[in-house]
Design an enzyme around this catalytic site. Structure first.
Site, PDB file in Angstrom:
ATOM      1  N   ASP A  67       0.813  -1.226   0.000  1.00  0.00           N
ATOM      2  CA  ASP A  67       0.000   0.000   0.000  1.00  0.00           C
ATOM      3  C   ASP A  67       0.841   1.268   0.000  1.00  0.00           C
ATOM      4  OD1 ASP A  67       0.894  -0.572   2.568  1.00  0.00           O
ATOM      5  OD2 ASP A  67      -1.094  -0.998   3.366  1.00  0.00           O
ATOM      6  N   ASN A 136      -7.522  -3.284  14.737  1.00  0.00           N
ATOM      7  CA  ASN A 136      -8.915  -3.598  14.384  1.00  0.00           C
ATOM      8  C   ASN A 136      -9.012  -4.779  13.418  1.00  0.00           C
ATOM      9  OD1 ASN A 136      -7.997  -2.516  12.012  1.00  0.00           O
ATOM     10  ND2 ASN A 136      -9.430  -0.805  11.932  1.00  0.00           N
ATOM     11  N   HIS A 138      -7.339  -5.075  10.519  1.00  0.00           N
ATOM     12  CA  HIS A 138      -7.136  -4.806   9.085  1.00  0.00           C
ATOM     13  C   HIS A 138      -5.843  -5.457   8.589  1.00  0.00           C
ATOM     14  CE1 HIS A 138      -4.934  -0.777  10.096  1.00  0.00           C
ATOM     15  NE2 HIS A 138      -4.033  -1.623   9.696  1.00  0.00           N
ATOM     16  N   GLU A 143      -9.941  -2.228   5.728  1.00  0.00           N
ATOM     17  CA  GLU A 143     -10.494  -1.959   7.056  1.00  0.00           C
ATOM     18  C   GLU A 143     -11.803  -2.733   7.249  1.00  0.00           C
ATOM     19  OE1 GLU A 143      -8.883  -0.159   9.152  1.00  0.00           O
ATOM     20  OE2 GLU A 143      -7.962   1.583   8.187  1.00  0.00           O
TER      21      GLU A 143
HETATM   22  C1  F6R Z   1       1.386  -1.521   6.151  1.00  0.00           C
HETATM   23  C2  F6R Z   1       0.074  -2.140   6.258  1.00  0.00           C
HETATM   24  C3  F6R Z   1      -0.724  -2.084   7.525  1.00  0.00           C
HETATM   25  C4  F6R Z   1       0.095  -2.454   8.751  1.00  0.00           C
HETATM   26  C5  F6R Z   1      -0.782  -2.405  10.000  1.00  0.00           C
HETATM   27  C6  F6R Z   1       0.031  -2.597  11.273  1.00  0.00           C
HETATM   28  O1  F6R Z   1       1.936  -1.677   4.857  1.00  0.00           O
HETATM   29  O2  F6R Z   1      -0.380  -2.659   5.301  1.00  0.00           O
HETATM   30  O3  F6R Z   1      -1.819  -2.948   7.415  1.00  0.00           O
HETATM   31  O4  F6R Z   1       0.646  -3.719   8.605  1.00  0.00           O
HETATM   32  O5  F6R Z   1      -1.431  -1.176  10.091  1.00  0.00           O
HETATM   33  O6  F6R Z   1       0.863  -1.502  11.449  1.00  0.00           O
HETATM   34  P1  F6R Z   1       2.010  -1.492  12.540  1.00  0.00           P
HETATM   35  O7  F6R Z   1       2.992  -2.523  12.146  1.00  0.00           O
HETATM   36  O8  F6R Z   1       2.586  -0.096  12.482  1.00  0.00           O
HETATM   37  O9  F6R Z   1       1.365  -1.792  13.837  1.00  0.00           O
END
Ligand code: F6R
Length: 243
Positions: A67, A136, A138, A143
């Site tokens: 992303d 959450n 995701h 989401e």
């Molecule tokens: C990042 C991504 C997000 C993260 C998720 C956890 O490329 O796709 O889904 O993996 O938000 O983020 P952290 O590791 O910062 O807790």
């Protein structure tokens, strides 16, 4: 779904990096799917160490990131392209032209998304996808919602994710509200998937994911139950509600 529980963040990172290194050694043309965020930083550090000390070779590796924020170009310190360059690509012998992060400044968002999936397919598909998980549930920017996209598409960030990501920006107003994100179907096309989670903040999401094999758009990570080769690597804190 296989689950590996490691003592702490460092051990989780070590385990994940060993997993990736094995794949890269077995197939020097591996296509890696990569994530940003806090979780994989230790894994990337360990891969850099393996490259420098053990000659782990990335010269023929290709990567596709999950992303990117819409509106940020690759030189913006909060863009995911910048993150990947700083945290991994600049420190290993990967060819920059073999690294792909969605273009947050594209003028044709929809066209770009369609093309991104095509490019992954044409490259041969992702061999090993690395995922983090949101508190959450995701994955990428998919989401919890009533419906989830299969393909790479434009994702609106939830309040919860905007708040979580605000720590990387000077103020919450600067956090982009929209991102380009691989869809659930694009992620599930990977041949193998590892999902990493550490810290108590992820314990609830990990509990929901592991305590049922049901699939729900309210817990996007639950779609991983449909995949035949997923390994969840967590630290004890992220696993703490399973005990
Ligand atoms: C990042 C991504 C997000 C993260 C998720 C956890 O490329 O796709 O889904 O993996 O938000 O983020 P952290 O590791 O910062 O807790």
């Amino acid at each position: 779904m296989k689950v590996l529980v490691e003592k702490n963040y460092d051990e989780m990172s070590k385990k994940a990096s060993e997993f990736i290194a094995k794949e890269v050694k077995n197939n020097p043309n591996t296509i890696l799917g990569l994530a940003t965020g806090s979780t994989p930083i230790g894994t990337y550090k360990e891969l850099i160490r393996m490259h420098k000390e053990e000659n782990l070779d990335f010269s023929n590796i290709k990567t596709f990131n999950l992303d990117e924020y819409v509106g940020l170009d690759g030189n913006h310190p909060n863009s995911y392209r910048y993150f990947m360059d700083e945290e991994l690509f600049n420190h290993i012998n990967i060819k920059k032209e073999n690294t792909n992060v969605p273009d947050g400044k594209t003028e044709d968002l929809l066209g770009f998304c369609k093309d991104y999936d095509n490019r992954i397919n044409e490259a041969g598909g992702v061999d090993l996808q690395i995922l983090g998980i949101g508190s959450n549930g995701h994955i990428a920017f998919n989401e919890p919602a009533e419906e989830l996209p299969s393909n790479t598409s434009i994702a609106k960030l939830t309040e919860e994710t905007i708040n979580a990501n605000a720590r990387f920006f000077d103020s919450i107003d600067e956090v982009p509200k929209v991102a380009i994100s691989m869809g659930i179907g694009s992620i599930l096309k990977a041949k193998k998937i590892i999902l990493l989670a550490n810290g108590k903040g992820k314990a609830e999401a990990i509990k929901k994911l592991l305590s049922s094999d049901k699939v729900s758009t309210r817990l996007p990570a639950s779609f991983l139950h449909l995949h035949p080769d997923v390994t969840i690597i967590v630290d004890e804190d992220a696993y703490s509600l399973m005990k």
